[in-house]
Write a protein that holds these residues in place. Structure first.
Motif, short mmCIF file in Angstrom:
data_model
loop_
_atom_site.label_atom_id
_atom_site.label_comp_id
_atom_site.label_asym_id
_atom_site.label_seq_id
_atom_site.Cartn_x
_atom_site.Cartn_y
_atom_site.Cartn_z
N ALA A 48 0.82 -1.21 0.00
CA ALA A 48 0.00 0.00 0.00
C ALA A 48 0.86 1.27 0.00
O ALA A 48 0.33 2.37 0.03
N GLY A 49 2.18 1.09 -0.01
CA GLY A 49 3.08 2.23 -0.06
C GLY A 49 3.44 2.82 1.29
O GLY A 49 3.95 3.93 1.35
N LEU A 50 3.18 2.09 2.37
CA LEU A 50 3.47 2.59 3.70
C LEU A 50 4.84 2.11 4.17
O LEU A 50 5.28 1.01 3.82
N TYR A 51 5.48 2.92 5.00
CA TYR A 51 6.76 2.55 5.60
C TYR A 51 6.46 1.76 6.87
O TYR A 51 5.78 2.25 7.77
N VAL A 52 6.96 0.52 6.92
CA VAL A 52 6.65 -0.38 8.03
C VAL A 52 7.95 -0.92 8.62
O VAL A 52 8.81 -1.40 7.90
N GLU A 53 8.03 -0.84 9.96
CA GLU A 53 9.15 -1.45 10.67
C GLU A 53 8.60 -2.61 11.50
O GLU A 53 7.64 -2.44 12.24
N ARG A 54 9.23 -3.77 11.36
CA ARG A 54 8.83 -4.96 12.13
C ARG A 54 9.73 -5.13 13.34
O ARG A 54 10.93 -4.88 13.25
N GLU A 55 9.13 -5.60 14.43
CA GLU A 55 9.91 -5.90 15.63
C GLU A 55 10.80 -4.72 16.02
O GLU A 55 11.97 -4.89 16.34
N LYS A 56 10.25 -3.52 15.97
CA LYS A 56 10.99 -2.30 16.25
C LYS A 56 11.34 -2.23 17.74
O LYS A 56 10.47 -2.32 18.60
N ALA A 57 12.64 -2.13 18.04
CA ALA A 57 13.09 -2.02 19.42
C ALA A 57 12.62 -0.71 20.03
O ALA A 57 12.69 0.34 19.39
N LEU A 58 12.13 -0.80 21.25
CA LEU A 58 11.69 0.38 21.99
C LEU A 58 12.46 0.41 23.30
O LEU A 58 12.18 -0.36 24.22
N PRO A 59 13.48 1.26 23.38
CA PRO A 59 14.29 1.30 24.59
C PRO A 59 13.50 1.88 25.77
O PRO A 59 12.55 2.64 25.58
N ILE A 60 13.93 1.51 26.95
CA ILE A 60 13.36 2.05 28.18
C ILE A 60 14.46 2.84 28.88
O ILE A 60 15.57 2.35 29.03
N VAL A 61 14.12 4.05 29.30
CA VAL A 61 15.07 4.87 30.03
C VAL A 61 14.52 5.07 31.44
O VAL A 61 13.40 5.55 31.61
N TYR A 62 15.32 4.65 32.40
CA TYR A 62 14.96 4.83 33.80
C TYR A 62 16.13 5.49 34.50
O TYR A 62 17.20 4.89 34.63
N LYS A 63 15.95 6.75 34.89
CA LYS A 63 17.03 7.55 35.49
C LYS A 63 18.25 7.50 34.60
O LYS A 63 18.19 7.93 33.46
N GLU A 64 19.36 6.94 35.06
CA GLU A 64 20.58 6.88 34.24
C GLU A 64 20.69 5.57 33.46
O GLU A 64 21.66 5.36 32.74
N VAL A 65 19.74 4.69 33.60
CA VAL A 65 19.80 3.37 32.98
C VAL A 65 19.00 3.38 31.67
O VAL A 65 17.86 3.82 31.64
N ARG A 66 19.64 2.90 30.62
CA ARG A 66 18.96 2.78 29.33
C ARG A 66 18.98 1.32 28.91
O ARG A 66 20.05 0.74 28.70
N LEU A 67 17.81 0.72 28.81
CA LEU A 67 17.67 -0.65 28.33
C LEU A 67 17.34 -0.59 26.85
O LEU A 67 16.23 -0.22 26.47
N ARG A 72 9.70 -4.74 22.12
CA ARG A 72 9.70 -4.77 20.65
C ARG A 72 8.26 -4.55 20.19
O ARG A 72 7.36 -5.27 20.58
N LEU A 73 8.10 -3.55 19.34
CA LEU A 73 6.79 -3.28 18.75
C LEU A 73 6.58 -4.26 17.60
O LEU A 73 7.48 -4.46 16.80
N ASP A 74 5.40 -4.85 17.51
CA ASP A 74 5.14 -5.76 16.40
C ASP A 74 5.35 -5.03 15.08
O ASP A 74 6.12 -5.46 14.23
N LEU A 75 4.63 -3.92 14.90
CA LEU A 75 4.77 -3.10 13.70
C LEU A 75 4.71 -1.63 14.08
O LEU A 75 3.89 -1.23 14.92
N LEU A 76 5.55 -0.84 13.46
CA LEU A 76 5.46 0.61 13.56
C LEU A 76 5.26 1.11 12.14
O LEU A 76 6.09 0.89 11.26
N VAL A 77 4.12 1.76 11.90
CA VAL A 77 3.74 2.19 10.56
C VAL A 77 3.91 3.70 10.43
O VAL A 77 3.41 4.47 11.26
N GLU A 78 4.65 4.10 9.39
CA GLU A 78 4.90 5.51 9.10
C GLU A 78 5.53 6.23 10.29
O GLU A 78 5.37 7.44 10.43
N GLY A 79 6.23 5.50 11.14
CA GLY A 79 6.92 6.10 12.27
C GLY A 79 6.03 6.66 13.35
O GLY A 79 6.51 7.32 14.27
N GLU A 80 4.71 6.38 13.26
CA GLU A 80 3.81 7.02 14.22
C GLU A 80 2.71 6.12 14.76
O GLU A 80 2.16 6.40 15.82
N LEU A 81 2.33 5.08 14.07
CA LEU A 81 1.23 4.25 14.52
C LEU A 81 1.74 2.86 14.89
O LEU A 81 2.30 2.16 14.05
#
Length: 137
Positions: A48-67, A72-81
């Motif tokens: 359909a012409g959309l930009y899709v990222e599969r298994e997109k890593a989503l880091p977690i930041v807690y104070k000074e710790v970054r995981l 992992r997001l199943d799908l991220l569509v157009e960088g926003e949904l």
């Protein structure tokens, strides 16, 4: 007028994703693994012409710790949904909380929770908004 245009774009993107998810569900039916639906839906969205990222890593930041790979997001569509896919008998509040957490952590405006383990896919779709990103009306 800008808000109207933004809402139209969001609803159009949502409609495309839901339409393609229904197409995948009609072809495959319920009973497969999430990964099969994820890959087929990603393929349809790319057609359909959309930009899709599969298994997109989503880091977690807690104070000074970054995981780096906290989630992992199943799908991220157009960088926003965010599209979170399930193959469960019934969607629960835990599934909704998971998606809302993804929206908040990634500061994404919209999300769809889609359960492919249903007879009619429209009964397995829930739409979510990250209201914290919206301007007061």
């Amino acid at each position: 007028m800008h808000k109207e245009k933004e809402r139209y774009a969001e609803s159009n993107l949502t409609a495309i994703i839901i339409g393609r998810a229904i197409e995948v569900h009609r072809a495959l039916g319920p009973g497969l693994l999430e990964s099969a639906y994820r890959d087929c839906l990603a393929y349809e969205l790319q057609l359909a012409g959309l930009y899709v990222e599969r298994e997109k890593a989503l880091p977690i930041v807690y104070k000074e710790v970054r995981l780096e790979h906290g989630y992992r997001l199943d799908l991220l569509v157009e960088g926003e949904l965010v599209v979170e896919l399930k193959t469960v008998e019934t969607l629960t509040d835990v599934h909704a909380a998971q998606l809302l957490t993804y929206l908040r952590l990634g500061q994404f405006p919209l999300g769809l929770l889609i359960n492919f383990q249903v007879k009619m896919l429209r009964d397995g779709i829930k739409r979510f908004s990250n209201f914290s990103l919206r301007e007061p009306q």
